[in-house]
Design a protein around this motif. Structure first.
Motif, PDB file in Angstrom:
ATOM      1  N   ASP A  54      19.019  14.719  41.356  1.00 28.87           N
ATOM      2  CA  ASP A  54      19.107  16.119  41.789  1.00 28.87           C
ATOM      3  C   ASP A  54      20.214  16.297  42.821  1.00 28.87           C
ATOM      4  O   ASP A  54      20.951  17.288  42.783  1.00 28.87           O
ATOM      5  CB  ASP A  54      17.775  16.590  42.377  1.00 28.87           C
ATOM      6  CG  ASP A  54      16.675  16.747  41.342  1.00 28.87           C
ATOM      7  OD1 ASP A  54      16.965  16.707  40.125  1.00 28.87           O
ATOM      8  OD2 ASP A  54      15.502  16.895  41.755  1.00 28.87           O
ATOM      9  N   LEU A  55      20.347  15.335  43.735  1.00 31.57           N
ATOM     10  CA  LEU A  55      21.402  15.411  44.739  1.00 31.57           C
ATOM     11  C   LEU A  55      22.780  15.377  44.074  1.00 31.57           C
ATOM     12  O   LEU A  55      23.655  16.183  44.402  1.00 31.57           O
ATOM     13  CB  LEU A  55      21.255  14.262  45.746  1.00 31.57           C
ATOM     14  CG  LEU A  55      22.262  14.236  46.896  1.00 31.57           C
ATOM     15  CD1 LEU A  55      22.152  15.493  47.767  1.00 31.57           C
ATOM     16  CD2 LEU A  55      22.047  12.979  47.749  1.00 31.57           C
ATOM     17  N   LEU A  56      22.968  14.477  43.119  1.00 32.55           N
ATOM     18  CA  LEU A  56      24.243  14.423  42.396  1.00 32.55           C
ATOM     19  C   LEU A  56      24.529  15.752  41.698  1.00 32.55           C
ATOM     20  O   LEU A  56      25.647  16.262  41.743  1.00 32.55           O
ATOM     21  CB  LEU A  56      24.233  13.291  41.365  1.00 32.55           C
ATOM     22  CG  LEU A  56      24.279  11.875  41.897  1.00 32.55           C
ATOM     23  CD1 LEU A  56      24.120  10.868  40.751  1.00 32.55           C
ATOM     24  CD2 LEU A  56      25.562  11.599  42.669  1.00 32.55           C
ATOM     25  N   GLU A  57      23.520  16.301  41.063  1.00 30.22           N
ATOM     26  CA  GLU A  57      23.685  17.567  40.338  1.00 30.22           C
ATOM     27  C   GLU A  57      24.114  18.687  41.291  1.00 30.22           C
ATOM     28  O   GLU A  57      25.016  19.474  40.986  1.00 30.22           O
ATOM     29  CB  GLU A  57      22.364  17.918  39.655  1.00 30.22           C
ATOM     30  CG  GLU A  57      22.488  18.705  38.404  1.00 30.22           C
ATOM     31  CD  GLU A  57      21.209  18.615  37.590  1.00 30.22           C
ATOM     32  OE1 GLU A  57      21.302  18.152  36.444  1.00 30.22           O
ATOM     33  OE2 GLU A  57      20.136  18.983  38.095  1.00 30.22           O
ATOM     34  N   GLY A  70      22.416  18.769  50.308  1.00 31.07           N
ATOM     35  CA  GLY A  70      21.284  18.346  51.123  1.00 31.07           C
ATOM     36  C   GLY A  70      20.466  19.531  51.604  1.00 31.07           C
ATOM     37  O   GLY A  70      19.236  19.525  51.522  1.00 31.07           O
ATOM     38  N   ARG A  71      21.143  20.568  52.098  1.00 30.74           N
ATOM     39  CA  ARG A  71      20.429  21.774  52.556  1.00 30.74           C
ATOM     40  C   ARG A  71      19.623  22.394  51.426  1.00 30.74           C
ATOM     41  O   ARG A  71      18.484  22.828  51.627  1.00 30.74           O
ATOM     42  CB  ARG A  71      21.411  22.808  53.116  1.00 30.74           C
ATOM     43  CG  ARG A  71      21.858  22.524  54.533  1.00 30.74           C
ATOM     44  CD  ARG A  71      22.606  23.713  55.145  1.00 30.74           C
ATOM     45  NE  ARG A  71      23.779  24.124  54.387  1.00 30.74           N
ATOM     46  CZ  ARG A  71      24.987  23.614  54.531  1.00 30.74           C
ATOM     47  NH1 ARG A  71      25.207  22.640  55.409  1.00 30.74           N
ATOM     48  NH2 ARG A  71      26.001  24.056  53.809  1.00 30.74           N
ATOM     49  N   VAL A  90      24.051   9.166  49.274  1.00 35.48           N
ATOM     50  CA  VAL A  90      25.350   9.074  48.596  1.00 35.48           C
ATOM     51  C   VAL A  90      25.966   7.700  48.838  1.00 35.48           C
ATOM     52  O   VAL A  90      26.472   7.062  47.906  1.00 35.48           O
ATOM     53  CB  VAL A  90      26.298  10.207  49.055  1.00 35.48           C
ATOM     54  CG1 VAL A  90      27.735   9.937  48.611  1.00 35.48           C
ATOM     55  CG2 VAL A  90      25.815  11.558  48.515  1.00 35.48           C
ATOM     56  N   GLU A  91      25.917   7.229  50.079  1.00 32.60           N
ATOM     57  CA  GLU A  91      26.462   5.905  50.382  1.00 32.60           C
ATOM     58  C   GLU A  91      25.732   4.811  49.601  1.00 32.60           C
ATOM     59  O   GLU A  91      26.360   3.881  49.089  1.00 32.60           O
ATOM     60  CB  GLU A  91      26.380   5.624  51.883  1.00 32.60           C
ATOM     61  CG  GLU A  91      27.386   6.421  52.683  1.00 32.60           C
ATOM     62  CD  GLU A  91      27.206   6.271  54.188  1.00 32.60           C
ATOM     63  OE1 GLU A  91      26.104   5.882  54.643  1.00 32.60           O
ATOM     64  OE2 GLU A  91      28.174   6.553  54.910  1.00 32.60           O
ATOM     65  N   GLN A  92      24.399   4.916  49.488  1.00 34.88           N
ATOM     66  CA  GLN A  92      23.624   3.939  48.718  1.00 34.88           C
ATOM     67  C   GLN A  92      24.073   3.924  47.261  1.00 34.88           C
ATOM     68  O   GLN A  92      24.261   2.863  46.673  1.00 34.88           O
ATOM     69  CB  GLN A  92      22.127   4.248  48.789  1.00 34.88           C
ATOM     70  CG  GLN A  92      21.488   3.948  50.111  1.00 34.88           C
ATOM     71  CD  GLN A  92      20.051   4.424  50.179  1.00 34.88           C
ATOM     72  OE1 GLN A  92      19.522   5.039  49.251  1.00 34.88           O
ATOM     73  NE2 GLN A  92      19.400   4.154  51.299  1.00 34.88           N
ATOM     74  N   MET A  93      24.242   5.115  46.689  1.00 39.23           N
ATOM     75  CA  MET A  93      24.656   5.183  45.289  1.00 39.23           C
ATOM     76  C   MET A  93      26.081   4.667  45.114  1.00 39.23           C
ATOM     77  O   MET A  93      26.354   3.910  44.170  1.00 39.23           O
ATOM     78  CB  MET A  93      24.531   6.620  44.767  1.00 39.23           C
ATOM     79  CG  MET A  93      23.090   7.069  44.592  1.00 39.23           C
ATOM     80  SD  MET A  93      22.947   8.714  43.840  1.00 39.23           S
ATOM     81  CE  MET A  93      23.340   9.777  45.225  1.00 39.23           C
ATOM     82  N   ASN A  94      26.974   5.061  46.013  1.00 39.35           N
ATOM     83  CA  ASN A  94      28.362   4.601  45.918  1.00 39.35           C
ATOM     84  C   ASN A  94      28.453   3.087  46.048  1.00 39.35           C
ATOM     85  O   ASN A  94      29.269   2.450  45.381  1.00 39.35           O
ATOM     86  CB  ASN A  94      29.240   5.285  46.968  1.00 39.35           C
ATOM     87  CG  ASN A  94      29.650   6.681  46.569  1.00 39.35           C
ATOM     88  OD1 ASN A  94      29.462   7.110  45.431  1.00 39.35           O
ATOM     89  ND2 ASN A  94      30.210   7.409  47.511  1.00 39.35           N
ATOM     90  N   ASP A  95      27.617   2.508  46.908  1.00 38.95           N
ATOM     91  CA  ASP A  95      27.623   1.052  47.100  1.00 38.95           C
ATOM     92  C   ASP A  95      26.994   0.315  45.920  1.00 38.95           C
ATOM     93  O   ASP A  95      27.382  -0.814  45.614  1.00 38.95           O
ATOM     94  CB  ASP A  95      26.872   0.674  48.381  1.00 38.95           C
ATOM     95  CG  ASP A  95      27.609   1.062  49.650  1.00 38.95           C
ATOM     96  OD1 ASP A  95      28.824   1.378  49.566  1.00 38.95           O
ATOM     97  OD2 ASP A  95      26.978   1.069  50.721  1.00 38.95           O
ATOM     98  N   ALA A  96      26.021   0.936  45.262  1.00 38.73           N
ATOM     99  CA  ALA A  96      25.281   0.260  44.189  1.00 38.73           C
ATOM    100  C   ALA A  96      26.086   0.140  42.899  1.00 38.73           C
ATOM    101  O   ALA A  96      25.927  -0.836  42.164  1.00 38.73           O
ATOM    102  CB  ALA A  96      23.977   1.004  43.910  1.00 38.73           C
TER     103      ALA A  96
END
Length: 123
Positions: free
Chosen positions: A28-31, A43-44, A57-63
């Motif tokens: 949902d955040l990516l969307e 986020g808001r 976002v950092e977790q996803m970018n790192d993964a």
């Protein structure tokens, strides 16, 4: 994923290992980042703090091998964020997997729903 207009839905979480996971919240955040062009705005929209949105976002970018979200800082031209090609592909594949899992499990989901007791609170 609604089932015939009720509130039954299937929530899918893909766990790749102890430090890598993709689930409905991150999708949902990516969307929303793709739609709104901003990590903060996304986020808001999810009632999430700016720090929490950035952390996810950092977790996803790192993964993933390639970043899912490309961002730029604010300033005179303004900042923003957008999904990378990899980010769009990951989101598309996750949503596809959700639809396929819901379709494949529809009969079992309906059977489980039929076994539920009265959930109206008026027992």
């Amino acid at each position: 994923m609604a089932d015939d207009g009720d509130e039954t839905r299937l929530r899918l979480r893909v766990v790749f290992g102890p430090d890598a996971m993709l689930g409905p919240g991150k999708a949902d955040l990516l969307e929303l980042i793709d739609e709104l062009g901003s990590i903060a705005a996304a986020g808001r929209a999810m009632s999430m703090s700016y720090k929490r949105a950035w952390t996810l976002v950092e977790q996803m970018n790192d993964a993933f091998r390639h970043p899912l979200v490309d961002s730029s800082r604010g300033g005179t031209r303004g900042g923003g964020a957008r999904l990378s090609d990899t980010g769009r592909d990951v989101l598309h594949r996750y949503r596809s997997l959700e639809r396929r899992a819901a379709k494949a499990g529809a009969e079992d989901i309906a059977a489980l729903r039929g076994m539920l007791g009265d959930m109206s609170g008026e027992k």
